[in-house]
Each structure stands twice: as C-alpha cells, then as structure tokens.
Design an enzyme around this catalytic site. Sequence first.
Site, mmCIF file in Angstrom:
data_model
loop_
_atom_site.group_PDB
_atom_site.id
_atom_site.type_symbol
_atom_site.label_atom_id
_atom_site.label_comp_id
_atom_site.label_asym_id
_atom_site.label_seq_id
_atom_site.Cartn_x
_atom_site.Cartn_y
_atom_site.Cartn_z
ATOM 1 N N TYR A 148 0.833 -1.201 0.257
ATOM 2 C CA TYR A 148 -0.007 -0.020 0.332
ATOM 3 C C TYR A 148 0.838 1.227 0.128
ATOM 4 O O TYR A 148 0.966 2.093 -0.367
ATOM 5 C CB TYR A 148 -0.744 0.127 1.153
ATOM 6 C CG TYR A 148 -2.235 0.800 1.197
ATOM 7 C CD1 TYR A 148 -2.829 1.084 0.486
ATOM 8 C CD2 TYR A 148 -1.408 2.436 1.527
ATOM 9 C CE1 TYR A 148 -4.386 2.239 0.859
ATOM 10 C CE2 TYR A 148 -2.898 3.281 1.880
ATOM 11 C CZ TYR A 148 -3.880 3.503 1.498
ATOM 12 O OH TYR A 148 -4.818 3.975 1.854
ATOM 13 N N PRO A 171 -4.355 11.955 2.382
ATOM 14 C CA PRO A 171 -5.306 11.522 3.525
ATOM 15 C C PRO A 171 -4.796 11.537 4.823
ATOM 16 O O PRO A 171 -3.936 10.784 4.339
ATOM 17 C CB PRO A 171 -6.900 10.845 2.998
ATOM 18 C CG PRO A 171 -6.926 11.471 2.149
ATOM 19 C CD PRO A 171 -5.702 11.309 1.072
#
Length: 241
Positions: A147, A177
């Site tokens: 990721y 974010p």
Amino acid sequence: MARIAVVTGGSRGIGAAISKALKAAGYSVAANYAGNDEAAAKFKAETGIPVYKWDVSSFEACSTGLAQVTKDLGPVDVLVNNAGITRDGMLHKMTSDQWYAVINTNLNSLFNMTRPVIEGMRERGFGRIISISSINGQKGQMGQANYSAAKAGDIGFTKALAQENANKGVTVNVICPGYIATEMVMAVPQEVLEKSILPQIPVRRLGQPEEIARCVVFLASDEAGFITGSTLSANGGQYMT
C-alpha cells in the site's frame, strides 16, 4: 454547460463524499465502482449521480467505461483517482497476490484511467487530474509495504504528469489523507482509536470524508489553475512535510 467529472471508487466512503461535493459545486458527475452493486444502487437512488461499474486495475475496462461516460455525459474534464484497496501483511509473509492486487488497483489504475482522457484534456486546453494518495505513501507504514509503495507511486506519477501538461491547461495534484472517519476506520475498536490512533493526531480527532471532498472541489476549480504538481496533506498534523 457543466463540466464532467469522473470519480473512481465514487459511491462509498471518501469517494462518495467527493462525488456529492462535486455535484453540489455544479459538475456533472459519474461515480465508478468495483463490485458492491447494492451500495452503488443505494448511492444512485439517494444522490441522482449515475454509477458505472468497472475494474480500474484493467486498462481495457477503464477505456470501455470512460467511453461510455463520454457517450452519456460528454468528454471528461475532471478525473479523481480515488479507488483503493488494502491487503495488509508483513512483507516476509505477504503473497504475490496481495502485492499485485494493491499495486494494480492503487497505482496502475492511475495510468489506466488517465491515459484514455489525457489527450482530450490537452486538446481542449483544460483538465483537472486529482489523485487520492495517503499519509502512508509519505511516511510508510509497517504491514503495508504494498500500500505504501503504491501510494508513494501516486505522488511520483502526479509530479511527472504535472510537468508534462502544465502548458496545456491541465493541472495534476495529489491529496494525502490521514485517518478519516470512513467505515473501515470506524470499524476499529473504540479503545484502539482512543489509545493508539488519536494520540498521534495533533488535532485529536479523525478527519471527515467531506473535508477531503472540499480539497478536491478546490483543486478541480478554475481558481486552482496555478496549482499543479502539489501534494496536499490533510492529516490533522499527524505528518508534516
């Protein structure tokens, strides 16, 4: 005439908030989704935003899906690359399927989605490409080598593409974010949130999907035309660059 915006992963979580915010700002929005037909149907019924199902990890599926959006709504002016998945695990135990699933969905999808629309944006002299990366693409995260690598790649993609298209009226930016109050994060036990996660965030709260959506609406606007190649961190001060 309203500008056309496509949001991948646009019917749930942060993507749903982005889709709704863009519609409220006057855009004609198409929300892509991967597989949750029930959630997509509910989203469409509640918002009136059309939904389109295709796999962003497939270049052919993206080309076909975007062609349908163009036929239905018009040429794409704003592309929001939001779709993402996690397949967490320590690298020494990670399978190749876990690795490639995340890389294909979270990184390769940016090429798959952008390549079919970039020429049209250049020809028309306007375009906005906004990708949703992550704080973990900036700082890394244990158990998320796949990721973190993909989300870091999103940032590099943004910087290169911004340079290629700056003189064509096409801006390319990325938002990172931090912890946002989505279904996935809210599923974390309250005790873990309060003792392990919130203390890392200087503002002492989770972000809201609508706060990320407002960042997207600004970057998509005409007023943001001088901003390109930028990384916007929206993480409550958890990681400062």
